[in-house]
Design an enzyme around this catalytic site. Structure first.
Site, mmCIF file in Angstrom:
data_model
loop_
_atom_site.group_PDB
_atom_site.id
_atom_site.type_symbol
_atom_site.label_atom_id
_atom_site.label_comp_id
_atom_site.label_asym_id
_atom_site.label_seq_id
_atom_site.Cartn_x
_atom_site.Cartn_y
_atom_site.Cartn_z
ATOM 1 N N GLU A 56 46.708 26.266 6.683
ATOM 2 C CA GLU A 56 47.639 25.421 7.425
ATOM 3 C C GLU A 56 48.787 24.987 6.524
ATOM 4 O O GLU A 56 48.568 24.389 5.469
ATOM 5 C CB GLU A 56 46.932 24.166 7.954
ATOM 6 C CG GLU A 56 45.901 24.428 9.031
ATOM 7 C CD GLU A 56 45.335 23.124 9.578
ATOM 8 O OE1 GLU A 56 45.446 22.907 10.790
ATOM 9 O OE2 GLU A 56 44.774 22.325 8.796
ATOM 10 N N CYS A 57 50.007 25.253 6.934
ATOM 11 C CA CYS A 57 51.235 24.801 6.280
ATOM 12 C C CYS A 57 51.258 25.220 4.803
ATOM 13 O O CYS A 57 51.553 26.369 4.500
ATOM 14 C CB CYS A 57 51.424 23.299 6.466
ATOM 15 S SG CYS A 57 53.137 22.777 6.219
#
Length: 442
Positions: free
Chosen positions: A322-323
């Site tokens: 994530e990210c």
């Protein structure tokens, strides 16, 4: 558990410092405090945890749903939950006012008093009455004056407030109460904590017993919302439980405590540090949370962990990033200094840091095919906030269409092998991590 929401008249009025001072003041009076944060923030909760010594709960109806947010609240432990708001009280479609109303908690309004006295009371009174106009059942039940001097200044504010808006204290103006900032927000709590002396001085100005009287028990049934959970208790023997390797260090530090708790309930979690070059644990899947890979790009480029991860991903090991996790999974990362560093090279894209943020919003994604966190046609709600841009290869494959938000080139969820990388962060109440773990033994 009783609770109270510490909300601001606007961003930058000192909500975080006030929240920390309130927590310290209540603890000094013998109350067990459970910290929490309205909205999807990772940084402010790190300051809560540094002061209170327990994880801060994330309360966001977009990420969790109304009942999911109530479940997260109810799973906290303490006498009083102190919830720090986001932005100004009424700002945003999932505003602090809406969070307070859904949780049935009173609001303590933080008003910047450095250039006002009676006008502070007028502002607070306007915030109290504006709830009716907005049609939100937000109960502004007290006021804390931020950056207020003692003596005549504080007395003038206190005396000007109407009876239904009690004065609950002040935060003094002090350079010792300023938390430094960088891109993405404040420094983390373990990087730039307030000193005990400064925090104690701030807590001296809080009327802790009066604030404790304002806090109240929500008027909804915790057992009823718990019974409706999408995260059912897991019935599995130790031998059946998959092992999830979770990156956890200075580069991968943006993770909701509820996410770790859910993963630990679903399997055996083994933590490792890519920055330190740890060996990848023997595992059935890998989770790379967000954080600051750009600050440690050189360390990651030389880390044997990413090379090992690339080999394992090519062999079919499920990997979810994530990210910041997404950034580490791509071909390269270019910093604002113009230096380009090789990353894991699993996902076909190059990432470049920008001077201005590239996305900041709640997002909604629809899975085009079955992927690690969603079935085909299923929607996921999350949050994105990043300063980097991703340039995907022309033949890159994506797992999601973006129904709200920015994503990557108008799409979201780069995928290769059994690896998925998204800019969006999701909460376990979405069911995404349950699906991720269920895929590990497919």
């Amino acid at each position: 558990m009783r609770g109270v929401v510490v909300a601001g008249t606007a961003s930058g009025v000192g909500k975080t410092v006030t929240t920390l001072a309130v927590c310290r003041a209540l603890e000094r009076e013998g109350y067990a405090v459970q910290p929490a944060k309205a909205g999807p923030d990772f940084i402010d909760p790190s300051h809560h945890a540094a002061i209170v010594g327990k994880p801060s709960r994330t309360l966001d109806p977009w990420l969790e749903g109304d009942d999911g947010m109530r479940r997260t609240y109810a799973r906290g432990e303490g006498d009083i939950c102190v919830v720090e708001g986001m932005m100004g009280l009424y700002d945003g479609d999932t505003s602090t006012a809406r969070v307070a109303a859904l949780l049935d908690l009173p609001v303590v309004l933080v008003a910047d008093a450095r250039a006002g006295m009676q006008s502070v009371a007028a502002t607070a009174y306007g915030f109290r009455t504006y709830a009716d106009r907005m049609g939100i059942d937000a109960d502004v039940a007290g006021v804390i004056a931020s950056r207020a001097h003692g003596g005549r200044h504080a007395e003038g504010i206190r005396d000007a407030l109407p009876e239904e808006l009690p004065y609950l204290g002040r935060i003094p103006p002090s350079d010792d109460l300023e938390i430094p900032e960088r891109h993405l927000g404040l420094y983390l709590g373990d990087e730039a904590p307030l000193s005990d002396e400064a925090l104690d001085a701030a807590a001296d100005g809080i009327r802790a017993d009066a604030l404790a009287e304002v806090a109240r028990e929500p008027d909804w049934d915790a057992e009823e919302v718990e019974s409706g959970t999408r995260a059912e208790p897991v019935q599995a023997t130790d031998s059946d439980r998959p092992t999830i390797a979770v990156a956890r260090d200075e580069a991968f530090c943006f993770v909701y405590p509820s996410t770790l708790a859910r993963l630990e309930s679903l399997g055996t979690v083994s933590y490792f540090s890519p920055v330190a070059g740890d060996d990848l644990p023997d595992c059935d899947g890998v989770y790379l949370p967000g954080g600051y890979p750009e600050r440690f790009a050189a360390d990651l480029a030389s880390s044997p962990t990413l090379s090992e991860l690339a080999d394992r991903a090519a062999d079919g090991l499920p990997v979810f990033g994530e990210c910041g996790g997404l950034m580490a999974l791509t071909e390269s990362l270019t910093t604002t200094d113009g230096d380009t560093h090789e990353m894991a090279g699993i996902l076909p894209a190059d990432v470049t840091m920008q001077e201005r943020y590239q996305a900041l919003d709640h997002v909604e994604l629809r899975a085009t095919d079955g992927t690690l966190t969603a079935d085909a046609g299923e929607t996921l709600r999350g949050h994105e906030f990043h300063y980097s841009s991703a340039d995907p290869a022309t033949d890159a494959r994506f797992a999601f269409d973006v129904e709200r938000g920015t994503g990557i080139d108008g799409r979201e969820g780069l995928t290769e092998y059994r690896t998925l990388g998204t800019y969006a962060h999701v909460h376990p109440e979405s069911g995404a991590f349950d699906r991720f773990v269920s895929r590990l033994t497919d």
